[in-house]
Write a protein that holds these residues in place. Structure first.
Motif, PDB file in Angstrom:
ATOM      1  N   LYS A  90      -4.514   6.053  -9.235  1.00  0.00           N
ATOM      2  CA  LYS A  90      -5.278   5.129  -8.409  1.00  0.00           C
ATOM      3  C   LYS A  90      -6.084   4.135  -9.235  1.00  0.00           C
ATOM      4  N   ALA A 105       0.820  -1.214   0.000  1.00  0.00           N
ATOM      5  CA  ALA A 105       0.000   0.000   0.000  1.00  0.00           C
ATOM      6  C   ALA A 105       0.855   1.266   0.000  1.00  0.00           C
ATOM      7  N   GLU A 106       1.925   1.270   0.789  1.00  0.00           N
ATOM      8  CA  GLU A 106       2.800   2.446   0.865  1.00  0.00           C
ATOM      9  C   GLU A 106       3.380   2.775  -0.511  1.00  0.00           C
ATOM     10  N   ALA A 133       1.151   5.982  -7.450  1.00  0.00           N
ATOM     11  CA  ALA A 133      -0.023   6.733  -7.915  1.00  0.00           C
ATOM     12  C   ALA A 133       0.275   8.232  -7.930  1.00  0.00           C
ATOM     13  N   SER A 134       0.939   8.725  -6.910  1.00  0.00           N
ATOM     14  CA  SER A 134       1.292  10.147  -6.849  1.00  0.00           C
ATOM     15  C   SER A 134       2.267  10.513  -7.962  1.00  0.00           C
ATOM     16  N   ALA A 139       2.235   1.669  -3.458  1.00  0.00           N
ATOM     17  CA  ALA A 139       1.150   1.929  -4.413  1.00  0.00           C
ATOM     18  C   ALA A 139       0.759   3.400  -4.369  1.00  0.00           C
ATOM     19  N   ASP A 140       0.677   3.979  -3.177  1.00  0.00           N
ATOM     20  CA  ASP A 140       0.346   5.405  -3.048  1.00  0.00           C
ATOM     21  C   ASP A 140       1.435   6.277  -3.662  1.00  0.00           C
ATOM     22  N   ARG A 141       2.691   5.903  -3.483  1.00  0.00           N
ATOM     23  CA  ARG A 141       3.795   6.673  -4.059  1.00  0.00           C
ATOM     24  C   ARG A 141       3.774   6.595  -5.590  1.00  0.00           C
TER      25      ARG A 141
END
Length: 178
Positions: A177, A155-156, A162-163, A158-160
């Motif tokens: 996302k 998750a960590e 996506a950003s 994946a967020d990076r």
């Protein structure tokens, strides 16, 4: 030579033609894989692909062009044209005319390799406007080996990612996302 909508029996020849072209930077088109198996999966993965694919046929498939569409957006992405080298000229033009009559789109894109002078000239003739290319992010460091396909991210990360996607490709139809 005739130009017509693709039929199921054309697929094997289409895939072999595209695989040969994809292996060459001066003939490469974006949106598709590089080997026959992945190209076949890409093509058949397009909803109703037969109705969106034109072929040039002269006893065998000597060219093809597919338009992947998003009907909600009215947008199309041209896969090709892929044409036997000696037949490129008017064949590409006739493929485009045939395929364009098969789809209902108001926006269109084509993504040839920057070294593909034939496709670049084709794009200019049809009013495509050159824009900055997308970036391809790849990793070939330790632990990667010969893996292929999609890798699930924590998750960590994946967020990076996506950003990073949203920063590199602002205001696109697909977010990091999605």
């Amino acid at each position: 030579m005739n130009f017509r909508q693709a039929i199921e029996e054309d697929l094997a020849e289409m895939v072999l033609l595209a695989a040969g072209e994809q292996a060459r930077g001066d003939r490469h088109i974006g949106y598709l894989g590089l080997d026959a198996a992945s190209i076949e999966k890409d093509v058949t993965g397009v909803e109703n692909w037969l109705a969106k694919t034109a072929v040039a046929f002269d006893g065998r498939v000597v060219g093809w062009l597919l338009c992947e569409t998003d009907d909600e957006m009215g947008r199309g992405w041209w896969w090709g044209p892929f044409v036997v080298a000696s037949d490129w000229g008017g064949t590409a033009e006739s493929l485009y005319e045939t395929a364009a009559a098969m789809v209902d789109i108001s926006e269109e894109e084509q993504a040839p390799d920057a070294r593909n002078e034939l496709a670049a000239a084709f794009a200019v003739r049809h009013g495509f406007v050159a824009e900055d290319a997308s970036a391809v992010l790849s990793y070939h460091g330790p632990g990667w080996g010969n893996r292929s396909g999609t890798v699930a991210l924590d998750a960590e990360f994946a967020d990076r990612v996506a950003s990073l996607h949203d920063a590199l490709f602002p205001n696109t139809h697909t977010t990091g996302k999605s």
